[in-house]
Design a protein around this motif. Structure first.
Motif, short mmCIF file in Angstrom:
data_model
loop_
_atom_site.label_atom_id
_atom_site.label_comp_id
_atom_site.label_asym_id
_atom_site.label_seq_id
_atom_site.Cartn_x
_atom_site.Cartn_y
_atom_site.Cartn_z
N THR A 298 16.16 3.00 2.33
CA THR A 298 15.36 2.19 3.47
C THR A 298 14.29 2.84 3.87
N LEU A 299 14.30 4.29 3.77
CA LEU A 299 12.93 5.02 4.22
C LEU A 299 11.83 4.65 3.37
N GLY A 300 12.08 4.50 1.93
CA GLY A 300 10.87 4.11 0.98
C GLY A 300 10.70 2.81 1.44
N GLU A 301 11.22 1.85 1.71
CA GLU A 301 10.72 0.62 2.03
C GLU A 301 9.85 0.74 3.45
N ASN A 302 10.46 1.31 4.26
CA ASN A 302 9.88 1.63 5.55
C ASN A 302 8.30 1.94 5.29
N LEU A 303 8.17 3.06 4.56
CA LEU A 303 6.83 3.81 4.28
C LEU A 303 5.89 2.86 3.55
N LYS A 304 6.51 2.02 2.60
CA LYS A 304 5.79 1.19 1.96
C LYS A 304 5.06 0.38 2.81
N GLN A 305 5.90 -0.32 3.99
CA GLN A 305 5.38 -1.29 4.86
C GLN A 305 4.18 -0.53 5.69
N ALA A 306 4.38 0.77 6.20
CA ALA A 306 3.70 1.45 6.71
C ALA A 306 2.36 1.65 6.31
N MET A 307 2.66 2.17 5.01
CA MET A 307 1.15 2.64 4.21
C MET A 307 0.47 1.24 3.92
N LYS A 308 0.93 0.23 3.70
CA LYS A 308 -0.03 -0.85 3.62
C LYS A 308 -0.93 -0.98 4.83
N SER A 309 -0.48 -1.10 5.91
CA SER A 309 -1.05 -1.28 7.27
C SER A 309 -2.17 -0.18 7.48
N ILE A 310 -1.65 1.30 7.13
CA ILE A 310 -2.50 2.28 7.33
C ILE A 310 -3.77 2.33 6.19
N THR A 311 -3.56 2.07 5.11
CA THR A 311 -4.64 2.03 3.94
C THR A 311 -5.44 0.72 4.27
N ALA A 312 -5.03 -0.40 4.80
CA ALA A 312 -5.92 -1.33 5.14
C ALA A 312 -7.06 -0.90 6.24
N GLU A 313 -6.90 -0.05 6.84
CA GLU A 313 -7.71 0.37 8.09
C GLU A 313 -8.43 1.69 7.82
N LEU A 314 -8.19 2.17 6.57
CA LEU A 314 -8.98 3.54 6.13
C LEU A 314 -10.32 3.18 5.72
N PRO A 315 -11.54 3.94 5.85
CA PRO A 315 -12.80 3.62 5.46
C PRO A 315 -12.79 3.38 3.91
N VAL A 316 -13.78 2.70 3.38
CA VAL A 316 -14.09 2.72 2.10
C VAL A 316 -14.27 3.98 1.28
N GLY A 317 -13.75 4.36 0.36
CA GLY A 317 -13.79 5.66 -0.19
C GLY A 317 -12.64 6.47 -0.13
N ILE A 318 -11.76 6.47 0.72
CA ILE A 318 -10.73 7.31 1.04
C ILE A 318 -9.46 6.57 0.20
N GLU A 319 -9.20 7.41 -0.67
CA GLU A 319 -8.15 6.95 -1.68
C GLU A 319 -6.79 7.80 -1.19
N VAL A 320 -5.63 6.91 -1.32
CA VAL A 320 -4.18 7.60 -1.00
C VAL A 320 -3.34 7.27 -2.28
N THR A 321 -2.76 8.32 -2.69
CA THR A 321 -2.19 8.39 -3.96
C THR A 321 -0.64 8.85 -3.66
#
Length: 430
Positions: A298-321
């Motif tokens: 469940t934690l993994g699913e919650n983090l996936k949803q949260a990271m989708k919203s976070i990465t969508a707001e990051l400036p161009v050039g910042i990569e999250v792996t």
């Protein structure tokens, strides 16, 4: 008196038995989907590390004036097994070990007692020491690790973005804490030539004093009026390398600007204590720890949803792996368990039907999932979680952590090591 016959009772009370079977099966299914899941079971580490620094002190001074006093104060701690210390010039490390019989529920209170006891003798320790600092959380495991990289951004700018992401991840359900990995503290370096200073009649101590006086944090007092109290602030605090370069240095009746006689440059901690790279690029990591008893899938699913919203707001050039994904590993293990269980149940059904017939075979086959449902129900009621255990805990004697042998004498590097158990006893050289 006739003995109770369970089989006879079950045959004569078929509706009640069927109801109990269905109830236990439903309760077991509910327990399975609500059991906590993790890669490894959580366990209580009964060891604390106390760290004390005293710049300029020798190893012997650290041992006799700092470590010994702390050891003696901790010898009356309840459930204490032993205290070990390791001293080197300028720093001492004291390890506090509790016995294996210590109830896990009392460990946190005992660590509070350690902090309180050491705090009681803080005034007896030498002036100028840094600490003591306490560490009893080094057993935390990161369930998920993200790595941030960016082209054209400095580590300081990347850290600002990492802090924003950290605050967002802390609000995700089932997240216990989020740590930034690989951070390098910012520093301002002052480099000068001793020959140049000698020509100008300056000493390094004069430079140090000028910088310290300029950046001193002192109270400027206050002015009371009929309506309010106005605090007086002393300006001049450093705001960057340019402010440090502008510090006036006085010597021989002349005033010099620090930037004219020395090189003042901003930078990072050198040498660094920790470096993180991703694909050869400097990077920062975010380690996410799961709350106790939570479901890591469940934690993994919650983090996936949260990271989708976070990465969508990051400036161009910042990569999250994402470089560590325990939820995926545990999900695969649970799927493998379900698959193996289904295969085993099918084999039992086939063998039971072929050898015992349909009626008896159904009874034997249904007993397997029923027993498993009862086990899951008991686990849920007892607070036991479902884990994927990767290895075994290797114990050395009575201790989960390997016991260390210390030499009480000075070694070639000037280090002092010793061990004490309910008393200042020194162990034999290893």
């Amino acid at each position: 008196m006739r003995r109770f016959n369970l089989s006879e009772w079950a045959i004569t009370h078929q509706p009640l038995v069927l109801f109990m079977i269905l109830l236990l099966g439903a309760a077991g299914t509910y327990s399975y989907f609500n059991l906590g899941r993790a890669e490894d079971p959580s366990f209580t580490i009964k060891t604390m590390i106390v760290n004390v620094a005293w710049p300029g002190a020798t190893a012997a001074e650290m041992q006799t004036q700092v470590a010994d006093k702390i050891e003696k104060k901790l010898q009356d701690l309840a459930y204490l097994d032993r205290v070990q210390s390791y001293s080197q010039p300028g720093v001492s490390f004291i390890q506090v070990f509790l016995t294996d019989k210590t109830p896990p529920a009392k460990v946190q209170d005992l660590w509070y007692q350690v902090r309180k006891k050491v705090g009681d003798i803080r005034g007896e320790l030498p002036a100028g020491i840094i600490g003591p600092s306490f560490n009893d959380e080094y057993g935390d495991v990161y369930s998920v690790i993200y790595v941030l990289t960016a082209d054209g951004l400095s580590l300081a700018e990347l850290k600002a973005r990492a802090e924003d992401i950290r605050q967002s991840l802390l609000r995700v359900p089932d997240v216990n804490k989020v740590d930034i990995i690989g951070e390098r503290p910012q520093k301002i370096f002052i480099e000068f030539s001793h020959a140049k200073l000698a020509t100008l009649g300056l000493t390094p101590l004069q430079i140090f004093d000028s910088v310290a006086k300029q950046n001193a944090v002192v109270s400027g007092g206050s002015v009371d009026t009929s309506a309010d109290r106005i605090n007086v602030r002393v300006t001049g605090a450093f705001s960057g390398a340019d402010a440090v370069a502008a510090v006036p240095v006085q010597a021989g009746g002349r005033v010099f600007r620090l930037g004219d006689i020395a090189s003042v440059t901003p930078g990072y901690e050198d040498p660094p204590t920790f470096i993180l790279r991703e694909g050869g690029k400097p990077a920062l990591g975010l380690g996410v720890s799961m709350a106790d008893g939570a479901n890591i899938i469940t934690l993994g699913e919650n983090l996936k949803q949260a990271m989708k919203s976070i990465t969508a707001e990051l400036p161009v050039g910042i990569e999250v792996t994402q470089i560590a994904d325990q939820p995926h590993i545990v999900d695969e293990s649970v799927s493998e368990f379900v698959k193996s269980f289904g295969e085993a149940l099918a084999i039992v059904l086939v063998v039971g039907f072929l050898s015992l017939g349909w009626r008896t075979g159904i009874v034997v086959a249904l007993s397997v999932p029923l027993v498993l449902a009862i086990v899951l129900l008991v686990m849920y009621g007892a607070g036991l979680d479902l884990h994927r255990v990767l290895g075994e805990v290797v114990r050395d004697g009575e201790h989960a952590l390997p016991a260390l042998e210390f030499d009480p004498s000075l070694d070639e590097t000037g280090h002092v090591e010793r061990a004490a158990a309910h008393g200042p006893q020194r162990s034999a050289p290893g």
